[in-house]
Design an enzyme around this catalytic site. Structure first.
Site, mmCIF file in Angstrom:
data_model
loop_
_atom_site.group_PDB
_atom_site.id
_atom_site.type_symbol
_atom_site.label_atom_id
_atom_site.label_comp_id
_atom_site.label_asym_id
_atom_site.label_seq_id
_atom_site.Cartn_x
_atom_site.Cartn_y
_atom_site.Cartn_z
ATOM 1 N N HIS A 312 0.768 -1.218 -0.157
ATOM 2 C CA HIS A 312 0.056 -0.120 -0.084
ATOM 3 C C HIS A 312 0.771 1.168 -0.101
ATOM 4 O O HIS A 312 2.067 1.055 0.679
ATOM 5 C CB HIS A 312 -0.926 0.064 1.177
ATOM 6 C CG HIS A 312 -2.279 1.244 1.059
ATOM 7 N ND1 HIS A 312 -1.908 2.241 1.442
ATOM 8 C CD2 HIS A 312 -3.410 1.011 0.768
ATOM 9 C CE1 HIS A 312 -2.894 3.064 1.258
ATOM 10 N NE2 HIS A 312 -3.758 1.989 0.704
ATOM 11 N N ASP A 370 -7.708 -3.593 -1.059
ATOM 12 C CA ASP A 370 -8.484 -3.611 -2.411
ATOM 13 C C ASP A 370 -8.373 -5.197 -2.968
ATOM 14 O O ASP A 370 -9.242 -5.640 -3.452
ATOM 15 C CB ASP A 370 -7.507 -2.608 -3.353
ATOM 16 C CG ASP A 370 -7.555 -1.275 -2.914
ATOM 17 O OD1 ASP A 370 -8.626 -0.971 -2.628
ATOM 18 O OD2 ASP A 370 -6.486 -0.686 -2.770
#
Length: 436
Positions: A312, A370
């Site tokens: 991330h 995600d």
């Protein structure tokens, strides 16, 4: 106006061309200190250069705290894992809006207000039908949410505290209805009206997936998973879309226009499309036996390939939202018996590889939110074109809380970033006949 919680924390000396400038250092309740450069231009005729504002504090906020190195995400001081496990989306909305978890009485009043604002003006149905049938749902969302100010004139005066609150509740309440209408329009099915006897997420699921020909039965496992997705996406500090909402709001724009601006920013693939990109990557891999090939490509710096849904930009440790999302992803797969779905089998096996492979562990390339939300939303029956719409639905409360906070900030000014100019210096105008 709210009081500032910023405290002085000493000073810093900036030396430029032999001259020293003393700059205050400010401290919040958590996170790095900040050098106050507000008077630097007046004192030294200097700007600071920070593309993307990634090292610049644009505001003081007491809503959301992130520590990317430690993998921390808190709403008003509450760890996101606690909220995902114990709270629900509407309670988290109340927390973000008002700063505290609600009492039973406060929660009942808030739920009543949101529930009784879920209907949209009937003329909006005609507005929808002005779009092409194959219009992207996010294009529809941008247009419809921006148009709300044409239907709700009684809640656009940002100087009126009561109107601000009504607009806030309306946006949170109507966003699921608008999102469901965008979905129904894209698949050619009739719009489904909300019901006041259903909870927030149950209502949304019914508006998306019920049809007049059949009764729709609420599945609590699926609703819980989607409600958790909403909680995990509700706010994320001063990201691109939130900053866009604040920037639009700093000009005095009405709340519906500000949220539409946030939706437009979120639509960008570098921001709101990460879960869609992760799902497309799984489709590209295709089968479990091809996973080693793609893992090898990810490890090869010369390949230009990277695994989407791992690691991330903000979190240099484990994404604190990922564990809660992992639990819900597997709960949905179990409930629907989808572990044999080819795409989901790829996802499950890739998850195992990433959690055990020394390369991924060393690089801290853990599966992020995600990765799991893309799998979950697909299993719930949403097409990839709806993924960012659902993100916008969830993030609306964060945008509103940030917009509301900005309006109550005594230091708030209209946004006006500066630049380093590198174009031509002053030139004289040359008549067309004399140009070479």
């Amino acid at each position: 106006m709210r009081e500032s919680n910023i405290k002085p924390a000493g000073s810093a000396t900036l030396t430029v061309k032999g001259k020293n400038y003393e700059l205050p250092v400010l401290s919040g309740t958590q996170g790095p200190d900040a050098v106050d450069i507000r008077k630097l231009y007046d004192q030294a005729d200097l700007f600071t250069y920070d593309p993307g504002f990634t090292s610049t504090c644009s505001t003081e906020s007491n809503i959301t705290f992130i520590d990317g190195d430690k993998g921390v995400l808190q709403y008003r001081g509450y760890p996101i894992a606690d909220l995902a496990e114990h709270s629900n989306f509407l309670e988290s909305c109340y927390l973000l809006l008002y700063g505290e978890l609600p009492t039973k009485t406060q929660m009942a009043a808030f739920e009543h207000s949101i529930t009784h604002h879920t209907m949209v003006h009937e003329q909006l149905a005609s507005f929808f039908r002005g779009f092409r049938r194959d219009a992207h749902p996010m294009a529809i969302m941008c247009g419809v949410v921006g148009a709300l100010s044409a239907f709700y004139h009684d809640s656009t005066d940002i100087t009126d505290k009561r109107q601000r609150e009504v607009a806030s509740h309306r946006l949170i309440a109507k966003m699921p209805t608008i999102a469901a209408m965008a979905f129904k329009y894209s698949v050619g099915q009739p719009f489904v009206y909300p019901r006041n006897d259903l909870g927030y997420t149950d209502n949304f699921m019914r508006m998306c997936f019920s049809v007049p020909a059949d009764d729709y039965k609420i599945n609590k496992v699926l609703s819980k998973a989607l409600d958790t997705i909403f909680i995990l996406h509700a706010d994320h500090e001063q990201n691109a879309s939130t900053s866009t909402v604040r920037l639009a709001g700093s000009s005095g724009a009405n709340p519906f226009a500000c949220i539409a601006a946030g939706i437009a920013c979120l639509w960008g693939p570098a921001h709101g499309g990460a879960n869609e990109a992760a799902l497309k990557m799984l489709e590209e891999i295709g089968t479990v036996d091809r996973i080693p090939e793609f893992v090898a490509k990810a490890k090869d710096k010369t390949s230009g390939f990277r695994l989407m849904g791992f690691g991330h930009r903000v979190y240099k440790n484990y994404d604190p939202r990922a564990k809660a999302m992992q639990i819900q992803a597997h709960a949905v797969l179990d409930e629907l018996g989808l572990h044999d779905d080819p795409l989901l089998k790829v996802a499950i096996e890739l998850e195992k590889v990433a959690l055990k492979d020394p390369y991924f562990i060393e690089k801290k390339l853990y599966p992020n939110i995600d990765f799991y939300s893309g799998i979950t939303l697909r299993a719930l029956g949403f097409p990839t074109s709806m993924f960012t719409v659902l993100f916008a639905l969830a993030r609306t409360v964060g945008w509103i809380a940030q917009w509301k906070e900005m309006l109550e900030d005594p230091h708030q000014k209209i946004g006006r970033p500066r630049q380093i100019y590198t174009g031509p210096t002053e030139r004289k105008y040359v008549a067309m006949g004399s140009r070479k």
